[in-house]
Design a protein around this motif. Sequence first.
Motif, PDB file in Angstrom:
ATOM      1  N   MET A 236       0.719  -1.044  -0.012  1.00  0.00           N
ATOM      2  CA  MET A 236       0.071  -0.020   0.011  1.00  0.00           C
ATOM      3  C   MET A 236       0.882   1.367  -0.126  1.00  0.00           C
ATOM      4  N   ALA A 361      -3.921  -5.117  -2.151  1.00  0.00           N
ATOM      5  CA  ALA A 361      -3.485  -4.048  -1.211  1.00  0.00           C
ATOM      6  C   ALA A 361      -3.210  -2.970  -2.269  1.00  0.00           C
ATOM      7  N   CYS A 364      -6.111  -1.527  -4.137  1.00  0.00           N
ATOM      8  CA  CYS A 364      -6.985  -0.759  -3.210  1.00  0.00           C
ATOM      9  C   CYS A 364      -6.254   0.909  -2.992  1.00  0.00           C
ATOM     10  N   ILE A 368      -7.682   4.529  -3.434  1.00  0.00           N
ATOM     11  CA  ILE A 368      -7.845   5.322  -2.230  1.00  0.00           C
ATOM     12  C   ILE A 368      -6.946   6.551  -2.500  1.00  0.00           C
ATOM     13  N   ASN A 380      -5.549  11.923  -0.167  1.00  0.00           N
ATOM     14  CA  ASN A 380      -5.952  10.761   0.885  1.00  0.00           C
ATOM     15  C   ASN A 380      -4.800   9.772   1.113  1.00  0.00           C
ATOM     16  N   LEU A 383      -5.035   8.939   4.904  1.00  0.00           N
ATOM     17  CA  LEU A 383      -5.833   7.941   5.047  1.00  0.00           C
ATOM     18  C   LEU A 383      -5.343   6.506   4.926  1.00  0.00           C
ATOM     19  N   LEU A 384      -4.398   6.576   3.740  1.00  0.00           N
ATOM     20  CA  LEU A 384      -3.877   5.139   3.683  1.00  0.00           C
ATOM     21  C   LEU A 384      -2.770   4.986   4.897  1.00  0.00           C
ATOM     22  N   ILE A 387      -5.013   3.198   7.529  1.00  0.00           N
ATOM     23  CA  ILE A 387      -5.068   1.855   7.175  1.00  0.00           C
ATOM     24  C   ILE A 387      -4.157   0.952   7.438  1.00  0.00           C
ATOM     25  N   ILE A 388      -2.899   1.314   6.984  1.00  0.00           N
ATOM     26  CA  ILE A 388      -1.876   0.622   7.210  1.00  0.00           C
ATOM     27  C   ILE A 388      -1.305   0.353   8.635  1.00  0.00           C
ATOM     28  N   CYS A 390      -3.667   0.065  11.304  1.00  0.00           N
ATOM     29  CA  CYS A 390      -4.540  -1.094  11.444  1.00  0.00           C
ATOM     30  C   CYS A 390      -4.225  -2.148  11.164  1.00  0.00           C
ATOM     31  N   VAL A 391      -3.807  -2.602   9.921  1.00  0.00           N
ATOM     32  CA  VAL A 391      -3.325  -3.753   9.405  1.00  0.00           C
ATOM     33  C   VAL A 391      -2.052  -4.164  10.320  1.00  0.00           C
TER      34      VAL A 391
END
Length: 418
Positions: A236, A361, A364, A368, A380, A383-384, A387-388, A390-391
């Motif tokens: 990502m 990924a 996505c 994104i 964004n 935002l990426l 997300i990373i 959280c993963v």
Amino acid sequence: MDTQKIEIPPFTPHQKFIIAILALLQFTVILDFMVISPLGDILMKTLDMSTANFGMVVSAYAFSAGISGLLAAGFADRFDRKKLLIFFYTGFIIGTLCCAFSPNYQMLLASRIVTGFFGGVIGSVSLAIVTDLFAVNQRGRVMGFIQMAFASSQILGIPIGIYFANLWGWHSAFLMIVLLASVILIAVIFKMQPVNKHLEIQSDKSPFLHLWHTLSNKNYQIGFTAIAFLSVGGFMLQPFGSAYLVNNIHISHAQLPMVFFFTGVSVLIIMPLIGKLSDRINKFKLFTIGSVISIVMILIYTNLPVVPLWEVVALNMILFMGIMSRMVPATTLNTSIPEVKDRGAYMAITSSMQQIAGGIAAICAGYIVHQQTKTSPLENYGLLGIIISCVTLTTVFLIYRVSKMVQRKADTIKIPAE
């Protein structure tokens, strides 16, 4: 566990050669994948690609590698690993050569599919060779050295590739990889000894039955999932790294080699230390520390304002030190999961899951992240980063399960896991 009680055997001369040749193999494969990122801004502008198109170019390699890994998994323990390495590395060289002569987006996409089909299996074959030829308490150091290929690609390959791209066009970066890989292939053919001890203990009659037995193993499934999640963050973040630096942070194309060079230096420094620590202390704790550093730095990095070059370099160095502090202990733990007769298939499936998850990924990330024009800032990207992060937290939980499983296995067969 008391580290005083752990005996760490020295490497034999042939083992040292194996480490060197596998590191060089990984250098070319990693460079082939990673050079796409710093060339991303050039490619999107030269071949008139959108962020979604570029995400597809990155993911095409990953999906192709994942599919080939699954197809090869059933046969991975049926052949001399040296022969497998030669076959897939030859195909990788041919695919990279096709990339070098791609005149448009469609041809580049097809060439990345070919390169991924062959290149995606090389990592799993290399890991199987490491597991076959090195004791469990040697593997941390071995993986530390092999993972230094990542740093070397940052220090030498990527800056030189960008320099060639700025001087002679982006095609020259791929030609550089083809030339180096051809020399390495010759060394593998004539200097590497066969790796075929695993052929003496095969039990499944059918390759597809062997694949099914490996896929259906509950313990193996934990490892597959953990390593798949491990790759998501990198797929990502990295593809749009150069476009982010150029269009958001206003780093010039001439300055990009310096960013990648010093990032590689930091990884080159940290990898031997992480490899040694991985053989001496709890691997899960080491992985968790690296994950915490990664999350903090990712959240900072993806929300940067315009800052000086030295600050970008410093943040990149710390970020990748955290990322690579995760890779070595996680990969080392993962190599301890499969039984000897399943190692080739397990590593091939692991690599496939990793590539397929990474491909999803990258796609996505391509949707994104937005860019209004070819020179507009990426939108964004922050935002990426969330997300990373959280993963990454999810991966900590999965690697914890892997570490417990490896410890139970070690207790059963009376060998130290750490």
